[in-house]
Design an enzyme around this catalytic site. Structure first.
Site, PDB file in Angstrom:
ATOM      1  N   GLY A   1       0.907  -1.008   0.127  1.00 15.26           N
ATOM      2  CA  GLY A   1       0.093   0.386   0.191  1.00 15.26           C
ATOM      3  C   GLY A   1       0.878   0.936   0.161  1.00 15.26           C
ATOM      4  N   THR A   2       0.531   2.013  -0.680  1.00 11.80           N
ATOM      5  CA  THR A   2       0.970   3.763  -0.515  1.00 11.80           C
ATOM      6  C   THR A   2       1.981   4.192   1.153  1.00 11.80           C
ATOM      7  OG1 THR A   2       0.619   5.900  -1.462  1.00 11.80           O
ATOM      8  CG2 THR A   2      -0.671   4.958   0.162  1.00 11.80           C
TER       9      THR A   2
ATOM     10  N   THR B   1       2.668  -0.967  10.882  1.00  9.98           N
ATOM     11  CA  THR B   1       1.591  -0.630  11.829  1.00  9.98           C
ATOM     12  C   THR B   1       0.994  -2.261  11.886  1.00  9.98           C
ATOM     13  OG1 THR B   1       1.691   1.813  11.820  1.00  9.98           O
ATOM     14  CG2 THR B   1       0.359   0.812  13.562  1.00  9.98           C
TER      15      THR B   1
ATOM     16  N   GLU C   1      10.775  -2.386   6.384  1.00 11.49           N
ATOM     17  CA  GLU C   1      11.680  -1.486   5.486  1.00 11.49           C
ATOM     18  C   GLU C   1      12.687  -0.054   6.493  1.00 11.49           C
ATOM     19  OE1 GLU C   1       8.933   0.429   3.296  1.00 11.49           O
ATOM     20  OE2 GLU C   1       9.352   0.197   1.642  1.00 11.49           O
TER      21      GLU C   1
ATOM     22  N   TYR D   1      14.276  13.415  -2.016  1.00 14.55           N
ATOM     23  CA  TYR D   1      12.802  13.943  -1.637  1.00 14.55           C
ATOM     24  C   TYR D   1      13.536  15.594  -1.888  1.00 14.55           C
ATOM     25  CZ  TYR D   1       9.891  10.479  -0.088  1.00 14.55           C
ATOM     26  OH  TYR D   1       8.804   9.559   0.364  1.00 14.55           O
TER      27      TYR D   1
ATOM     28  N   GLN E   1      16.745   3.921  -6.359  1.00 15.83           N
ATOM     29  CA  GLN E   1      16.011   2.302  -6.602  1.00 15.83           C
ATOM     30  C   GLN E   1      16.785   0.839  -6.247  1.00 15.83           C
ATOM     31  OE1 GLN E   1      12.976   1.676  -6.587  1.00 15.83           O
ATOM     32  NE2 GLN E   1      12.338   3.795  -6.455  1.00 15.83           N
TER      33      GLN E   1
ATOM     34  N   ASP F   1       7.131  -6.263   5.178  1.00 20.87           N
ATOM     35  CA  ASP F   1       6.232  -4.621   4.954  1.00 20.87           C
ATOM     36  C   ASP F   1       5.971  -4.108   3.734  1.00 20.87           C
ATOM     37  OD1 ASP F   1       5.478  -1.819   5.449  1.00 20.87           O
ATOM     38  OD2 ASP F   1       7.727  -1.572   7.069  1.00 20.87           O
ATOM     39  N   ARG F   2       6.063  -4.207   3.096  1.00 20.04           N
ATOM     40  CA  ARG F   2       5.819  -3.594   1.727  1.00 20.04           C
ATOM     41  C   ARG F   2       6.736  -4.885   0.288  1.00 20.04           C
ATOM     42  NH1 ARG F   2       7.582   1.709   0.071  1.00 20.04           N
ATOM     43  NH2 ARG F   2       4.915   2.197  -0.457  1.00 20.04           N
TER      44      ARG F   2
ATOM     45  N   GLU G   1       8.936  14.437   4.196  1.00 17.56           N
ATOM     46  CA  GLU G   1       7.095  13.512   3.535  1.00 17.56           C
ATOM     47  C   GLU G   1       6.732  14.228   3.443  1.00 17.56           C
ATOM     48  OE1 GLU G   1       8.093   8.793   4.537  1.00 17.56           O
ATOM     49  OE2 GLU G   1       6.635  10.104   5.243  1.00 17.56           O
TER      50      GLU G   1
HETATM   51  N1  LIG Z   1      -4.949   1.782  11.922  1.00 15.31           N
HETATM   52  C1  LIG Z   1      -4.115   3.106  11.795  1.00 15.31           C
HETATM   53  N2  LIG Z   1      -4.883   3.607  12.823  1.00 15.31           N
HETATM   54  C2  LIG Z   1      -4.656   4.610  12.904  1.00 15.31           C
HETATM   55  N3  LIG Z   1      -3.469   5.754  12.982  1.00 15.31           N
HETATM   56  C3  LIG Z   1      -2.762   4.445  12.093  1.00 15.31           C
HETATM   57  C4  LIG Z   1      -3.180   3.135  11.968  1.00 15.31           C
HETATM   58  N4  LIG Z   1      -2.380   2.496  11.365  1.00 15.31           N
HETATM   59  C5  LIG Z   1      -1.212   3.833  10.872  1.00 15.31           C
HETATM   60  N5  LIG Z   1      -1.407   4.621  11.594  1.00 15.31           N
HETATM   61  C6  LIG Z   1      -1.049   5.872  12.236  1.00 15.31           C
HETATM   62  O1  LIG Z   1      -0.417   6.272  10.279  1.00 15.31           O
HETATM   63  C7  LIG Z   1       1.162   6.146  10.528  1.00 15.31           C
HETATM   64  C8  LIG Z   1       1.488   5.695   9.247  1.00 15.31           C
HETATM   65  O2  LIG Z   1       1.741   3.989   9.967  1.00 15.31           O
HETATM   66  P1  LIG Z   1       2.943   3.497   9.460  1.00 15.31           P
HETATM   67  O3  LIG Z   1       2.388   2.227   9.526  1.00 15.31           O
HETATM   68  O4  LIG Z   1       3.765   3.994   9.517  1.00 15.31           O
HETATM   69  O5  LIG Z   1       2.350   3.339   7.498  1.00 15.31           O
HETATM   70  P2  LIG Z   1       3.230   2.678   6.256  1.00 15.31           P
HETATM   71  O6  LIG Z   1       4.317   1.900   7.290  1.00 15.31           O
HETATM   72  O7  LIG Z   1       2.517   2.498   5.146  1.00 15.31           O
HETATM   73  O8  LIG Z   1       4.071   4.175   6.074  1.00 15.31           O
HETATM   74  C9  LIG Z   1       1.701   6.514  11.051  1.00 15.31           C
HETATM   75  O9  LIG Z   1       1.680   7.572  12.368  1.00 15.31           O
HETATM   76  C10 LIG Z   1       0.520   5.414  12.578  1.00 15.31           C
HETATM   77  O10 LIG Z   1       0.773   5.315  13.690  1.00 15.31           O
HETATM   78  N1  LIG Z   2      11.184   1.963  -4.573  1.00 16.11           N
HETATM   79  C1  LIG Z   2      11.309   3.214  -3.879  1.00 16.11           C
HETATM   80  N2  LIG Z   2      11.541   4.023  -4.144  1.00 16.11           N
HETATM   81  C2  LIG Z   2      11.367   5.678  -3.725  1.00 16.11           C
HETATM   82  N3  LIG Z   2      10.802   5.204  -2.252  1.00 16.11           N
HETATM   83  C3  LIG Z   2      10.809   4.433  -1.930  1.00 16.11           C
HETATM   84  C4  LIG Z   2      10.745   3.227  -2.168  1.00 16.11           C
HETATM   85  N4  LIG Z   2      10.092   2.473  -1.674  1.00 16.11           N
HETATM   86  C5  LIG Z   2       9.793   3.273  -0.193  1.00 16.11           C
HETATM   87  N5  LIG Z   2      10.109   4.495  -0.256  1.00 16.11           N
HETATM   88  C6  LIG Z   2      10.070   5.447   0.229  1.00 16.11           C
HETATM   89  C7  LIG Z   2       8.292   6.174   0.670  1.00 16.11           C
HETATM   90  C8  LIG Z   2       8.316   6.336   1.915  1.00 16.11           C
HETATM   91  O1  LIG Z   2       9.307   7.492   2.553  1.00 16.11           O
HETATM   92  C9  LIG Z   2       9.659   5.654   2.808  1.00 16.11           C
HETATM   93  C10 LIG Z   2       9.012   4.559   3.661  1.00 16.11           C
HETATM   94  O2  LIG Z   2       8.251   3.835   3.293  1.00 16.11           O
HETATM   95  P1  LIG Z   2       7.218   3.418   3.396  1.00 16.11           P
HETATM   96  O3  LIG Z   2       5.836   3.453   2.789  1.00 16.11           O
HETATM   97  O4  LIG Z   2       6.640   4.570   4.717  1.00 16.11           O
HETATM   98  O5  LIG Z   2       7.478   2.331   4.505  1.00 16.11           O
HETATM   99  O6  LIG Z   2      10.559   4.931   1.383  1.00 16.11           O
END
Ligand SMILES: Nc1ncnc2c1ncn2[C@@H]1O[C@H](COP(=O)(O)OP(=O)(O)O)[C@@H](O)[C@H]1O
Ligand SMILES: Nc1ncnc2c1ncn2[C@H]1C[C@H](O)[C@@H](COP(=O)(O)O)O1
Length: 223
Positions: A16-17, A24, A40, A52, A63, A87-88, A156
């Protein structure tokens, strides 16, 4: 087998994005299943912040770095014989990120071709078993942007909204065309990682998908 009847050697991948909640959910599911996590690592990434600030300059480096990291993780999962929540997926690196930057022109055609050929060569090794299930997290763009803000990674937060908007759109198309393994779609407004009943329900759904894919694989084993 655990109480959810999910095989101990299963590989569950969360996709997911950015900011949708993968890390989490990865940790919450792994804890309940007593599985290992493949998370990750953002803090020690030597290119992410530079990327960024200047996509064009650092896209290719980033990459290649991610590809190397994922390959090492994949090897670790393979050697452990599964039992991981990841995770991803590696499919997102190529299908979302690298492609998006190539299409935007922030990765050159030559760099994209080099990256893609390396990716394909790596995926064709025994280290790349497909996941038993890809859990796809989806939600509205405003909810996701809100989570990016709350998490507080400045690089970000400082990135233009249009970047996240494009990524959100690309994910929606990508998942509709994804066929590498079975998918379980979860809407982020419909579960709560802190609610045991909600986590049990997700694990029940994962268990059904994994049982089906394993049964299908058995049917196709020669002899
Ligand atoms: N189910 C949820 N409900 C509310 N907040 C959440 C939930 N899952 C994640 N978050 C919050 O959203 C933010 C991004 O979550 P994270 O797991 O780091 O996302 P990702 O790994 O997809 O980038 C964090 O601050 C996290 O605490
Ligand atoms: N393949 C990727 N190219 C560019 N940026 C990436 C890639 N994979 C992860 N990222 C970036 C996006 C976020 O800033 C962090 C961590 O990703 P998250 O979805 O928060 O786990 O890395």
């Amino acid at each position: 087998m655990n109480e959810y009847n999910i095989p101990e050697n299963a590989l569950i991948t969360i996709a997911g994005t950015v900011g949708v909640g993968k890390s989490t959910l990865t940790s919450a599911l792994a804890e309940r299943l007593n599985f290992k996590t493949s998370l990750e690592k953002v803090d020690h990434n030597p290119y992410l912040e530079k990327f960024y600030h200047d996509f064009e300059r650092w896209s290719f480096h980033l990459q290649i770095y991610f590809l190397a990291e994922r390959f090492k993780e994949q090897k670790q999962i393979f050697e452990a014989g599964g039992g991981f929540v990841q995770d991803r997926s590696i499919y997102e690196d190529t299908g979302i990120f690298a492609k998006m930057h190539a299409d935007k022109g922030t990765m050159s055609v030559t760099d994209y071709e080099t990256y893609t050929s390396l990716f394909e060569a790596m995926v064709m090794t025994p280290y790349f078993p497909h996941p038993d299930v890809l859990v796809y997290l989806e939600g509205s763009l405003p909810s996701i942007l809100n989570r990016i803000q709350l998490r507080g990674r400045q690089m970000e937060i400082d990135t233009d909204r249009s970047y996240w908007e494009q990524m959100h759109g690309r994910y929606a198309t990508w998942i509709n065309e994804f066929t590498a393994c079975p998918i379980l779609r979860l809407n982020i407004d419909e579960y709560d990682v802190n609610d045991p009943a909600s986590m049990d329900e997700i694990l029940r759904q994962i268990s059904i998908v994994v049982a089906n894919v394993r049964a299908e694989k058995k049917l196709h084993v020669p002899g």
